[in-house]
Design an enzyme around this catalytic site. Structure first.
Site, PDB file in Angstrom:
ATOM      1  N   HIS A  47      11.427 -30.852 -42.793  1.00  0.00           N
ATOM      2  CA  HIS A  47      10.487 -30.543 -41.725  1.00  0.00           C
ATOM      3  C   HIS A  47      11.221 -30.648 -40.387  1.00  0.00           C
ATOM      4  O   HIS A  47      12.170 -31.429 -40.244  1.00  0.00           O
ATOM      5  CB  HIS A  47       9.323 -31.531 -41.720  1.00  0.00           C
ATOM      6  N   GLU A  49      10.440 -32.117 -37.647  1.00  0.00           N
ATOM      7  CA  GLU A  49      10.457 -33.475 -37.092  1.00  0.00           C
ATOM      8  C   GLU A  49      11.501 -34.348 -37.777  1.00  0.00           C
ATOM      9  O   GLU A  49      12.221 -35.103 -37.113  1.00  0.00           O
ATOM     10  CB  GLU A  49       9.078 -34.136 -37.258  1.00  0.00           C
ATOM     11  N   CYS A  77       2.781 -34.206 -40.154  1.00  0.00           N
ATOM     12  CA  CYS A  77       2.170 -34.600 -41.429  1.00  0.00           C
ATOM     13  C   CYS A  77       2.380 -36.103 -41.642  1.00  0.00           C
ATOM     14  O   CYS A  77       3.036 -36.779 -40.841  1.00  0.00           O
ATOM     15  CB  CYS A  77       2.804 -33.800 -42.567  1.00  0.00           C
ATOM     16  N   CYS A  80       6.183 -37.163 -41.834  1.00  0.00           N
ATOM     17  CA  CYS A  80       6.853 -37.179 -40.536  1.00  0.00           C
ATOM     18  C   CYS A  80       6.304 -38.292 -39.642  1.00  0.00           C
ATOM     19  O   CYS A  80       7.065 -38.967 -38.949  1.00  0.00           O
ATOM     20  CB  CYS A  80       6.715 -35.817 -39.869  1.00  0.00           C
TER      21      CYS A  80
END
Length: 148
Positions: A47, A49, A77, A80
């Site tokens: 991801h 992040e 999410c 993260c």
């Protein structure tokens, strides 16, 4: 947030959901960048992040990101958000809310959970319309391809 949006566009260029993140030290120096690479890398943890957090930690030579602000184009999410808490990130700024998987207040609130040993200050809605439009456009194009 403009830099995070530029990162998001890089994700879209290789078929990933256009989400970008930028880690900024002391409000002045970009020390981490990331854009979604799940499809490109075949990695469910790739991801935006997570990638920006990893880069920031490598830059600092330490896992504690105590002087870092993370800018993201979409609400993080749970994975993260958990990484942000574990990294002792003091501040998150994000653009668009994610009612399906958002863990900064939309679905869950991992970043401000009173039983965790760290809380992250959150500001949301920065360039929200622009970032949300990028996501809508991406998913509309995917749907249109599926119809052909």
């Amino acid at each position: 947030m403009q830099l995070a949006l530029e990162e998001a566009r890089l994700a879209q260029a290789h078929g990933d959901v256009p989400i970008g993140a930028i880690a900024v030290l002391d409000g002045a120096q970009v020390i981490g960048r990331g854009h979604n690479r799940r499809e490109a890398d075949g990695d469910p943890t790739a991801h935006a992040e997570m990638l920006a957090i990893r880069q920031a930690a490598q830059h600092l030579g330490h896992w504690r990101l105590e002087r870092v602000t993370l800018y993201c184009t979409l609400e993080p999410c749970a994975m993260c958000a958990g990484a942000m808490v574990l990294a002792r990130l003091p501040r998150l700024v994000y653009a668009a809310h994610d009612p399906k998987t958002g863990a900064a207040g939309s679905l869950l609130n991992v970043l401000d959970h009173p039983r965790l040993n760290h809380q992250v200050m959150v500001r949301s809605g920065v360039l929200q319309d622009l970032c949300a439009a990028e996501l809508r456009s991406f998913f509309a194009a995917l749907r249109a391809q599926g119809e052909k």
